[in-house]
Scaffold this motif. Structure first.
Motif, PDB file in Angstrom:
ATOM      1  N   ASP A   1       0.910  -1.195   0.095  1.00 34.68           N
ATOM      2  CA  ASP A   1      -0.130  -0.041  -0.050  1.00 34.68           C
ATOM      3  C   ASP A   1       0.772   1.042   0.052  1.00 34.68           C
ATOM      4  OD1 ASP A   1      -1.576   2.107   0.390  1.00 34.68           O
ATOM      5  OD2 ASP A   1      -2.943   1.115   2.136  1.00 34.68           O
ATOM      6  N   GLN A   2       1.177   1.692  -1.301  1.00 36.28           N
ATOM      7  CA  GLN A   2       2.222   3.049  -1.251  1.00 36.28           C
ATOM      8  C   GLN A   2       1.148   4.203  -1.099  1.00 36.28           C
ATOM      9  OE1 GLN A   2       4.665   1.006  -1.288  1.00 36.28           O
ATOM     10  NE2 GLN A   2       5.784   2.736  -2.511  1.00 36.28           N
ATOM     11  N   GLU A   3      -0.034   4.254  -0.958  1.00 41.52           N
ATOM     12  CA  GLU A   3      -0.789   5.345  -0.452  1.00 41.52           C
ATOM     13  C   GLU A   3      -0.649   5.499   0.957  1.00 41.52           C
ATOM     14  OE1 GLU A   3      -1.899   7.169  -3.056  1.00 41.52           O
ATOM     15  OE2 GLU A   3      -1.077   5.576  -4.336  1.00 41.52           O
ATOM     16  N   ASN A   4      -0.687   4.464   1.914  1.00 38.04           N
ATOM     17  CA  ASN A   4      -1.026   4.738   3.233  1.00 38.04           C
ATOM     18  C   ASN A   4       0.392   4.086   3.973  1.00 38.04           C
ATOM     19  OD1 ASN A   4      -3.679   5.838   3.105  1.00 38.04           O
ATOM     20  ND2 ASN A   4      -4.083   3.584   2.093  1.00 38.04           N
ATOM     21  N   GLN A   5       1.211   3.283   3.452  1.00 33.11           N
ATOM     22  CA  GLN A   5       2.182   2.459   4.145  1.00 33.11           C
ATOM     23  C   GLN A   5       3.367   2.543   3.444  1.00 33.11           C
ATOM     24  OE1 GLN A   5       0.180  -1.047   5.150  1.00 33.11           O
ATOM     25  NE2 GLN A   5      -0.380  -0.498   7.226  1.00 33.11           N
ATOM     26  N   PRO A   6       3.652   3.499   2.858  1.00 32.04           N
ATOM     27  CA  PRO A   6       4.951   3.413   1.906  1.00 32.04           C
ATOM     28  C   PRO A   6       6.122   2.936   2.642  1.00 32.04           C
ATOM     29  CG  PRO A   6       4.412   5.769   2.080  1.00 32.04           C
ATOM     30  CD  PRO A   6       3.266   5.052   2.669  1.00 32.04           C
ATOM     31  N   ARG A   7       6.303   3.491   4.056  1.00 34.50           N
ATOM     32  CA  ARG A   7       7.445   3.269   4.705  1.00 34.50           C
ATOM     33  C   ARG A   7       7.659   1.832   5.162  1.00 34.50           C
ATOM     34  NH1 ARG A   7       3.686   5.118   7.597  1.00 34.50           N
ATOM     35  NH2 ARG A   7       3.203   4.142   9.438  1.00 34.50           N
ATOM     36  N   LEU A   8       6.599   0.861   4.916  1.00 33.73           N
ATOM     37  CA  LEU A   8       6.651  -0.477   5.296  1.00 33.73           C
ATOM     38  C   LEU A   8       7.352  -1.566   3.954  1.00 33.73           C
ATOM     39  CD1 LEU A   8       3.412  -0.845   7.526  1.00 33.73           C
ATOM     40  CD2 LEU A   8       5.742  -0.435   8.071  1.00 33.73           C
ATOM     41  N   THR A   9       7.057  -0.800   2.865  1.00 37.02           N
ATOM     42  CA  THR A   9       7.481  -1.394   1.623  1.00 37.02           C
ATOM     43  C   THR A   9       8.817  -2.069   1.727  1.00 37.02           C
ATOM     44  OG1 THR A   9       5.782   0.067   0.299  1.00 37.02           O
ATOM     45  CG2 THR A   9       7.565  -1.297  -0.889  1.00 37.02           C
ATOM     46  N   LYS A  10       9.811  -1.460   1.938  1.00 43.37           N
ATOM     47  CA  LYS A  10      10.780  -2.081   1.915  1.00 43.37           C
ATOM     48  C   LYS A  10      11.314  -3.120   2.770  1.00 43.37           C
ATOM     49  CE  LYS A  10      16.011  -0.925   1.861  1.00 43.37           C
ATOM     50  NZ  LYS A  10      17.018  -0.054   2.125  1.00 43.37           N
ATOM     51  N   GLU A  11      10.681  -3.340   3.992  1.00 40.57           N
ATOM     52  CA  GLU A  11      10.743  -4.268   4.677  1.00 40.57           C
ATOM     53  C   GLU A  11      10.118  -5.557   4.512  1.00 40.57           C
ATOM     54  OE1 GLU A  11      10.204  -5.582   9.334  1.00 40.57           O
ATOM     55  OE2 GLU A  11       9.774  -3.335   9.033  1.00 40.57           O
ATOM     56  N   ARG A  12       8.793  -5.093   3.922  1.00 41.30           N
ATOM     57  CA  ARG A  12       7.737  -6.287   3.427  1.00 41.30           C
ATOM     58  C   ARG A  12       8.483  -6.958   2.230  1.00 41.30           C
ATOM     59  NH1 ARG A  12       2.266  -2.901   4.166  1.00 41.30           N
ATOM     60  NH2 ARG A  12       1.618  -3.621   6.138  1.00 41.30           N
ATOM     61  N   ILE A  13       9.123  -6.051   1.206  1.00 41.47           N
ATOM     62  CA  ILE A  13       9.493  -6.906   0.313  1.00 41.47           C
ATOM     63  C   ILE A  13      10.742  -7.711   0.512  1.00 41.47           C
ATOM     64  CG2 ILE A  13      11.262  -6.245  -1.738  1.00 41.47           C
ATOM     65  CD1 ILE A  13       9.294  -4.182  -2.541  1.00 41.47           C
ATOM     66  N   ALA A  14      11.651  -7.130   1.495  1.00 39.17           N
ATOM     67  CA  ALA A  14      12.976  -7.950   1.693  1.00 39.17           C
ATOM     68  C   ALA A  14      12.481  -9.268   2.271  1.00 39.17           C
ATOM     69  CB  ALA A  14      13.785  -7.211   2.806  1.00 39.17           C
ATOM     70  N   ASN A  15      11.383  -9.068   3.418  1.00 33.67           N
ATOM     71  CA  ASN A  15      11.124 -10.430   4.015  1.00 33.67           C
ATOM     72  C   ASN A  15      10.287 -11.496   2.964  1.00 33.67           C
ATOM     73  OD1 ASN A  15      11.702  -9.464   6.546  1.00 33.67           O
ATOM     74  ND2 ASN A  15       9.718  -8.471   7.042  1.00 33.67           N
ATOM     75  N   TRP A  16       9.683 -10.808   2.180  1.00 38.69           N
ATOM     76  CA  TRP A  16       8.673 -11.564   1.122  1.00 38.69           C
ATOM     77  C   TRP A  16       9.943 -12.536   0.181  1.00 38.69           C
ATOM     78  CZ3 TRP A  16       6.978 -10.748  -4.145  1.00 38.69           C
ATOM     79  CH2 TRP A  16       5.972 -11.477  -4.510  1.00 38.69           C
ATOM     80  N   VAL A  17      10.941 -11.759  -0.217  1.00 36.86           N
ATOM     81  CA  VAL A  17      11.763 -12.167  -1.264  1.00 36.86           C
ATOM     82  C   VAL A  17      12.747 -13.343  -0.536  1.00 36.86           C
ATOM     83  CG1 VAL A  17      13.918 -11.490  -2.415  1.00 36.86           C
ATOM     84  CG2 VAL A  17      12.007 -10.315  -2.767  1.00 36.86           C
ATOM     85  N   GLY A  18      13.079 -13.149   0.935  1.00 33.89           N
ATOM     86  CA  GLY A  18      13.626 -14.241   1.444  1.00 33.89           C
ATOM     87  C   GLY A  18      12.766 -15.451   1.519  1.00 33.89           C
ATOM     88  N   LYS A  19      11.598 -15.186   1.787  1.00 29.68           N
ATOM     89  CA  LYS A  19      10.661 -16.446   1.877  1.00 29.68           C
ATOM     90  C   LYS A  19      10.479 -17.217   0.314  1.00 29.68           C
ATOM     91  CE  LYS A  19       5.902 -17.805   3.134  1.00 29.68           C
ATOM     92  NZ  LYS A  19       6.082 -18.950   2.615  1.00 29.68           N
ATOM     93  N   LEU A  20      10.593 -16.561  -0.890  1.00 31.12           N
ATOM     94  CA  LEU A  20      10.286 -16.772  -2.117  1.00 31.12           C
ATOM     95  C   LEU A  20      11.478 -17.630  -2.403  1.00 31.12           C
ATOM     96  CD1 LEU A  20       8.867 -13.920  -4.170  1.00 31.12           C
ATOM     97  CD2 LEU A  20       7.821 -15.690  -3.090  1.00 31.12           C
TER      98      LEU A  20
END
Length: 169
Positions: free
Chosen positions: A144-163
């Motif tokens: 959610d780049q509209e309301n939670q852009p500051r969480l994107t980097k961490e969410r992506i890092a965690n997700w890519v690690g799982k992938l």
């Protein structure tokens, strides 16, 4: 050796930026970018693992480039392919169909035999309903780049690690 593609529209801004962050986290030499607006059946034959961008448009719809390719996709046997889906949505502006496109695309892929990986927790999100939700998890990665852009980097890092585990184990 298995090959991984990330498919997103090269002509978007927010999805493109998210895809670029995923590519960086995944490793540029380990993943190939494919323009979603130039998809063909050959694309799905060429790769083993896929990361798909599915931003939710309007009131819970897939983008036009996915809509136009769905008939071709529905004819494919994807039983030997693994998919992960990320998508952008707006929890406050569209709380009743937050990131529905992730769920819509996952349903179509599963009907074609695909394996979907990359589920994430629903914790930290505030919305009313989402087709991307299954139980207490999302079937992919909502951003959610509209309301939670500051969480994107961490969410992506965690997700890519799982992938990396989901794709290669």
């Amino acid at each position: 050796m298995s090959k991984t593609a990330i498919i997103y529209s090269f002509h978007t801004q927010k999805s493109k930026k998210a895809a670029e962050k995923i590519i960086e986290a995944f490793g540029k030499e380990e993943i190939e970018a494919v323009n979603a607006e130039e998809l063909s059946k050959d694309t799905f034959e060429k790769y083993d693992h896929f990361i798909l961008s599915a931003p939710t448009w309007f009131d819970g719809e897939l983008p036009n480039y996915w809509d136009e390719f769905i008939p071709d996709l529905e004819e494919m046997d994807l039983s030997k392919k693994t998919f992960a889906i990320f998508g952008l949505g707006d929890q406050k502006g569209y709380p009743e169909n937050f990131c529905d496109a992730i769920g819509l695309l996952a349903e179509i892929l599963e009907e074609c035999g695909a394996k979907i990986v990359g589920e994430t927790s629903t914790e930290g999100y505030t919305y009313e309903a989402s087709r991307a939700q299954r139980g207490d998890k999302f079937i992919g990665l909502p951003l959610d780049q509209e309301n939670q852009p500051r969480l994107t980097k961490e969410r992506i890092a965690n997700w890519v690690g799982k992938l990396k585990t989901d794709f290669f184990n």
